[in-house]
Design a protein around this motif. Structure first.
Motif, PDB file in Angstrom:
ATOM      1  N   LYS A 146      37.945  22.563  46.812  1.00 19.85           N
ATOM      2  CA  LYS A 146      36.524  22.399  47.114  1.00 19.85           C
ATOM      3  C   LYS A 146      36.306  21.458  48.286  1.00 19.85           C
ATOM      4  CE  LYS A 146      32.149  21.339  44.882  1.00 19.85           C
ATOM      5  NZ  LYS A 146      31.565  20.863  43.641  1.00 19.85           N
ATOM      6  N   THR A 191      37.342  26.659  49.794  1.00 18.75           N
ATOM      7  CA  THR A 191      36.461  26.362  48.660  1.00 18.75           C
ATOM      8  C   THR A 191      36.514  27.505  47.647  1.00 18.75           C
ATOM      9  OG1 THR A 191      34.989  24.994  49.967  1.00 18.75           O
ATOM     10  CG2 THR A 191      34.051  25.978  47.996  1.00 18.75           C
ATOM     11  N   LEU A 192      36.537  28.738  48.171  1.00 27.87           N
ATOM     12  CA  LEU A 192      36.545  29.892  47.265  1.00 27.87           C
ATOM     13  C   LEU A 192      37.893  30.102  46.582  1.00 27.87           C
ATOM     14  CD1 LEU A 192      34.359  32.447  49.234  1.00 27.87           C
ATOM     15  CD2 LEU A 192      33.745  31.099  47.224  1.00 27.87           C
ATOM     16  N   SER A 193      38.957  29.473  47.114  1.00 29.75           N
ATOM     17  CA  SER A 193      40.247  29.598  46.423  1.00 29.75           C
ATOM     18  C   SER A 193      40.532  28.368  45.579  1.00 29.75           C
ATOM     19  CB  SER A 193      41.370  29.838  47.428  1.00 29.75           C
ATOM     20  OG  SER A 193      41.633  28.673  48.173  1.00 29.75           O
ATOM     21  N   GLY A 194      39.583  27.431  45.522  1.00 33.92           N
ATOM     22  CA  GLY A 194      39.722  26.326  44.571  1.00 33.92           C
ATOM     23  C   GLY A 194      39.914  24.958  45.190  1.00 33.92           C
TER      24      GLY A 194
END
Lengths: 341, 829
Positions: free
Chosen positions: B35, B30-33
């Motif tokens: 989601k 999620t934090l790398s895109g």
């Protein structure tokens, strides 16, 4: 009876009367009766002529002492009675202060607009101006100029109300970005609050009309760090000093890089609760660096200028802030609801 | 996109098996895109069911079909034997000593959410239950060798056959879903429209690997073997089928392979499990292969039964207007020339990129299959799918734009799977109509520029590592990067910067505050300030601010009794409204305000006072070549206690508070506003300009809205007011000389508006008339029928001298003459 005895008698008589006087009028009458031109003391003094030269100063002094005594006594009594009268008056005027006040109508500003007002205040303080744009808008401003040409799949994520092929109800306040950039020269710092429209049926969390606040900054050397810093200020201002923010990469066609922003849950502070569905974070806005193609299209050279943009959902913030659980209440105009804020 | 974790991670060396490890992976992705919408366990419903070994079986005395078993379910330190032996009564006919069976323990939950408890069966204690496939929510067909009715006996299932006793004993006490490989975790990802490549298990696996390798630094590799096809058939694909692309602009690549000797049957369990977890129903080996490859590579595939390709020729062309085609879902679709069809010599057999035709469906006896792997224009597919109202897994991938290189790999992968599954023999060769081969693209970028743009200090090595992990070729010395073919979204330096930033970590970017070249002074415009002043004044007067919908129903015009052709009826119309009630942009604030009041009244609110500053949308002469005018109105409305004059007082207080100069009131034109009470309608003019109206609602309209008769409304044009606002009020010296006061009472026709008399007195009074205040208005016997008496207190004053009686008499005479000649008034004595 000698004059001396006479004086003593007068004094005694006076002292008795002054003690008994209970209203101001009586004291005034006593002043006349004792000290007036035809008063008793005056009468006695008039008889001083018959006294001997030795007696005269002695009696004179005595009479004088009595006069001073009388004047003092009178004014003292006057003060006492005035004070008493004042006290009685105050006593009479006392009211039951716990009785209700006379009602005055006082209206309230709409909670959605209160959030917008607060945001304006925050951003104006940081050098922003407030921009406005049309709600019935050209497709060009709402989509094309924002890198969403006809046929772009991201258009599907925004169910759009169309008026004609080229005219629609704006789905995002981002359209104001284009108007601003077309009509003036950088640097810009603007926010643009306003109504936006999406073809969503009304329920507790959706409305076909809602409010967004767009932000746009374009200047030389604006970085993504500046965007983050700005959003941190916003988050602390809006959700409390201990609020943290988290950026997650996302995709918006008109920003690159793009991010969605979460704030640490205002209810639990990030530990995880019902409000944040156990996540500890709540999504509040989308943002990013203004896409170079968007700048170019508005005649701004992306080699010279860079900028960031963000879009904040107002309803969501208002619901969190005021504990509103049903979005529909914002639009019903019920004075019992509105009057609370 | 649902990605079974086991499948996704099979292309990486990431180990994430426990719930915590998978959650951690999901949150990092999620934090790398990528989601994550949700992380779901498949088979999670079943709990506390373990493998047991049946040690003893004996008949039940009180039943002819029940048997009493002793089942070993694992170690038990407290027991003498060191084993936990449960007595379980079962009715299953296939129970036997030595069988390894799934055993639900006390408190276990089985399919359907049923809880198993210790109990008695016909008087005999039973401490659990032995289970069948159905009771575990499983399909016996997935476990060849197992029986559909009766207990699962582990060693009878093909995949457990041949295991040693020691190996089987190792299963005792283990979770049955784990042993049967029936549990799995699925991560549901939100795929953004720019990442067609992530609409695939491989794409997500790559993201997972780069995330672990770069963002968390835990290290991971992405590994996807190239498909290898043996091509076992002697036939060549060109001998079986021909392909013509007549619309190369909308179909840049069309590839086909053929498979002969097709044996239709179920696909293997591993494939069905992956499909099911990804949310796709397993059908048969050939169809499953097309779906599997679509999920794996993101490239939709189609399989045609060769018998249904009439003339053995596939043509990709634009549909004819009105062309009909019945799709797989048995619905007849009408196409038009903006859509693309796959046709044979006689007609359409598939809507390109959306759905195949019913007639070309794979059947039990299909002997030869043609696999299609193609690239269709995204916009065409999207529009077509929308038009026929059929959005499919396939169309939603095409519309994002697919990669021509992946297209070829996917076709080979399908052929490889056919061979792997023994589903047929793959013919030699590939048909490839590739009109516009894609050139690798150089994207200009530089390390310093990226660092400056994002506001970070990443090294060149870090950037190269990230970009190469993502499949890019980096040439920073030459100032460019070549993205992989499947990344059509990487077009310029900002795109490369985002790739770097998301794996460098958005949350590692240091916050800074805008420095800017110039400091900027923010603030509100004059109009914005005035709006705020209006809002604060009205709340002070007791009005609550409302927000109402800008669109409404066209039926409101009838409710307002507007005649046909009334300009308010000419509203901007929404072409795709949520319903008639929300279909026209408002031209008047009256319906919005009355609807809000009606809701209050319906809730028995005794008194309501509301206001709003908002737009009505008025067509200009040039509409629709020009946007409608957004006319800002200030609307006040209420019912409950304000009589007309209270309400007018509020309007006047508002005008004074915002410092509007020179306003005036006229009786309104009732004929033009049939929704207003004809005798209680007032028009406001500001500086001689129309600025709106206010008054009482017509009782018929009040009845239509179910609001009280005493409802008042004011609709004022903001711009007319604001244009006449005194921005900076100027001090006037306080008077030094005394005022002279006089009263005057005049009798005149009762139809004469008081305002006209007031205006005339002020005119005639001249500069020395300081104020004119009406203090009495009388109608009755003393003045006679049709007459009224108006009495005013006048105050005269001069700034530079004490006025004489003579001065004032002169002014009074002029005033009296005026009212006599203008209104036929006489002095009342």
């Amino acid at each position: 009876m000698g004059i001396r005895e006479n004086l003593d008698q007068i004094r005694q008589k006076f002292d008795e009367a002054v003690g008994q006087a209970s209203v101001l009028q009586q004291l005034e009458e006593m002043r006349v009766a004792f000290l007036g031109k035809k008063g008793e003391l005056t009468g006695v003094l008039r008889g001083m002529g018959s006294l001997s030269a030795e007696e005269r100063p002695v009696i004179g002094q005595r009479a004088n002492e009595i006069r001073v005594h009388m004047e003092e006594m009178l004014s003292k009594r006057v003060e006492e009675l005035k004070k008493k009268a004042q006290e009685e008056k105050l006593q009479k005027e006392a009211v039951d202060v716990t009785m209700p006040g006379t009602p005055r109508e006082k209206g309230a500003l709409h909670p959605i607009n209160q959030i917008i007002d607060e945001m304006k205040e925050l951003f104006i303080g940081m050098g922003y101006t407030v921009a406005d744009g049309p709600e019935v808008e050209y497709d060009y401003y709402n989509f094309e100029a924002l890198n969403l040409p006809e046929g772009h799949p991201a258009r599907d994520t925004q169910d759009t109300f169309y008026i004609t092929d080229k005219m629609l109800l704006r789905t995002q306040t981002s359209s104001v970005q284009i108007h601003v950039m077309e009509h003036s020269k950088p640097p810009f710092r603007i926010i643009a609050p306003g109504k936006v429209y999406r073809a969503d049926n009304m329920d507790a969390t959706h409305s076909p009309i809602f409010h967004q606040i767009e932000g746009l900054v374009v200047d030389k050397g604006v970085t993504m760090g500046d965007l983050k810093g700005t959003l941190e200020v916003y988050a602390k201002y809006m959700f409390g000093e201990n609020t943290k923010i988290r950026l997650r990469p996302h995709h918006f066609p008109f920003t690159e890089p793009s991010a969605e922003v979460d704030v640490s849950c205002w209810a639990c502070g990030g530990k995880g609760c019902r409000v944040c569905k156990g996540e500890g974070w709540i999504e509040v806005l989308g943002c990013g660096m203004v896409h170079p193609d968007v700048l170019r299209r508005c005649g701004i050279d992306p080699e010279v200028y860079s900028g960031f943009a963000f879009g904040i959902g107002v309803e969501r913030t208002a619901m969190a802030r005021f504990g509103v659980t049903d979005l529909r209440q914002f639009f019903e105009g019920d004075v019992r609801f509105l009057g609370q804020f | 996109m649902k990605a079974p974790v086991e499948w996704m991670l099979s292309y990486t060396d990431i180990k994430a098996e426990t719930k915590e490890e998978i959650r951690e992976l999901a949150s990092q992705m999620t934090l790398s895109g990528s989601k994550v919408e949700s992380v779901d366990r498949v088979g999670a419903e079943i709990s506390n069911v373990v493998i047991g070994l049946v040690k003893e079986v004996r008949p039940h005395e009180n039943s002819d079909h029940l048997q009493i078993c002793q089942v070993d379910v694992g170690e038990d330190e407290a027991a003498e034997s060191g084993r936990k032996i449960l007595q379980i009564v079962t009715g299953a006919p296939n129970v036997r000593v030595g069988g390894y069976v799934p055993t639900a323990l006390d408190g276990a939950v089985i399919a359907g959410g049923h809880t198993i408890r210790n109990g008695k069966l016909r008087g005999v204690e039973s401490l659990g239950m032995m289970c069948s496939f159905e009771e575990l929510g499983l399909n016996a067909a997935d476990y060849p060798g197992g029986v559909e009715y009766g207990l699962i006996i582990l060693q009878d299932i093909d995949e457990f056959k041949g295991l040693s006793e020691a190996e089987l004993n190792g299963f005792i006490g283990k979770d049955v879903m784990q042993v049967l490989g029936a549990e799995g975790t699925v991560i549901d990802f939100e795929i953004t429209s720019n990442r067609a490549d992530c609409f695939s298990i491989l794409g997500l696996a790559r993201e997972a690997a780069v995330t672990e390798n770069r963002l968390t630094g835990r290290g991971a590799k992405f590994n996807c073997p190239e498909p290898v096809v043996k091509e076992e058939s002697d036939a060549r694909v060109e001998e079986l089928v021909n392909v013509k692309v007549e619309a190369p602009d909308l179909c840049p690549r069309y590839m086909a392979r053929a498979v002969t000797d097709v044996k239709i049957g179920p696909s293997p369990k591993w494939m069905r499990k992956r499909l099911q977890e990804a949310g796709v129903r397993a059908i048969n080996n050939i169809v499953d292969i097309t779906n599997y490859v679509m999920l794996e590579y993101g490239q939709p595939m189609h399989a045609f039964d060769i018998r249904t390709i009439r003339g053995r020729e596939i043509t990709v062309r634009r549909a004819a207007d009105g062309e009909k085609l019945t799709t797989l879902d048995e619905v007849e679709r009408t196409l038009d020339s903006s859509m693309l069809v796959i046709a044979d010599k006689e007609g359409g057999i598939a809507v390109a990129g959306v759905m195949g035709g019913l007639d070309s469906e794979i059947r039990e006896d299909t002997p030869t299959v043609v696999f299609e792997s193609a690239i269709f224009d995204g916009v065409t597919v999207r529009r077509g799918a929308k038009k026929i109202g059929l959005r499919t897994e396939s169309s939603s991938r095409f519309e994002k734009g697919l990669d021509a290189v992946t297209c070829a790999k996917a076709l080979d992968r399908a052929a490889e799977l056919v061979e792997l599954l023994g589903a047929g023999k793959v013919c030699k060769g590939v048909i490839d109509r590739y009109s516009r081969p894609k050139e690798p693209r150089k994207v200009k970028c530089a390390v310093d520029a990226i660092n400056k743009f994002i506001g970070i200090h990443a090294t060149r090595q870090e950037m190269e590592g990230i970009l190469e992990d993502l499949g890019c070729e980096t040439h920073f010395d030459e100032g460019y990067v070549i993205p992989p073919s499947f990344r059509d979204d990487l077009l310029q330096d900002a795109d490369i910067a985002e790739e770097v930033a998301r794996f460098y970590g958005y949350n590692r970017i240091e916050s800074s505050l805008l420095s800017g070249c110039e400091s900027m002074s923010g603030g509100l415009t004059r109009e914005q300030k005035l709006c705020d002043r209006v809002r604060r004044t009205l709340t002070g007067l007791g009005y609550n601010e409302m927000l109402t919908f800008s669109f409404g129903s066209p039926t409101v015009f009838d409710k307002l009794q507007l005649p046909a052709g009334d300009p308010l009826r000419d509203a901007v119309v929404i072409s795709n409204p949520l319903g008639e009630d929300f279909s026209v942009m408002r031209t008047s604030m009256v319906p919005s305000a009355l609807e809000s009041l009606a809701r209050n009244h319906a809730h028995r609110v005794e008194r309501a006072a509301l206001f709003e500053i908002s737009y009505v949308y008025i067509k200009t002469d040039k509409y629709p070549d020009e946007l409608p005018e957004h006319r800002r109105l200030i609307t006040l409305a209420g019912y409950g206690d304000p009589n007309f004059f209270d309400f007018k007082g509020d309007v006047e207080a508002l005008l004074k508070a915002v410092r509007v100069k020179k306003y005036d009131f006229e009786p309104g034109d009732a004929a033009a506003m049939p929704y207003m009470h004809p005798g209680r309608l007032c028009r406001l003019t500001v500086d001689g300009r129309d600025a709106g109206f206010f008054g009482q609602i017509h009782p018929v309209v009040a009845a239509a809205y179910e609001i009280p008769d005493d409802t008042m409304i004011a609709c004022l044009t903001a711009s007319a007011l604001f244009d006449a606002v005194i921005d900076i009020p100027q001090n006037k010296e306080l008077p030094k000389y005394p005022a002279v006061t006089r009263d005057i009472a005049v009798v005149l026709g009762k139809e004469v508006p008081q305002g006209y008399v007031d205006r005339l007195i002020r005119q005639r009074g001249g500069s020395i008339l300081e104020s004119c205040t009406l203090f009495d208005c009388y109608e009755g016997l003393q003045v006679g029928p049709g007459k009224k008496s108006l009495a005013y207190a006048l105050s005269f004053r001069a700034p530079d001298r004490t006025l004489t009686d003579e001065d004032v008499d002169k002014a009074m005479k002029k005033i009296l003459n005026g009212v006599e000649t203008e209104f036929g008034a006489s002095l009342r004595v």
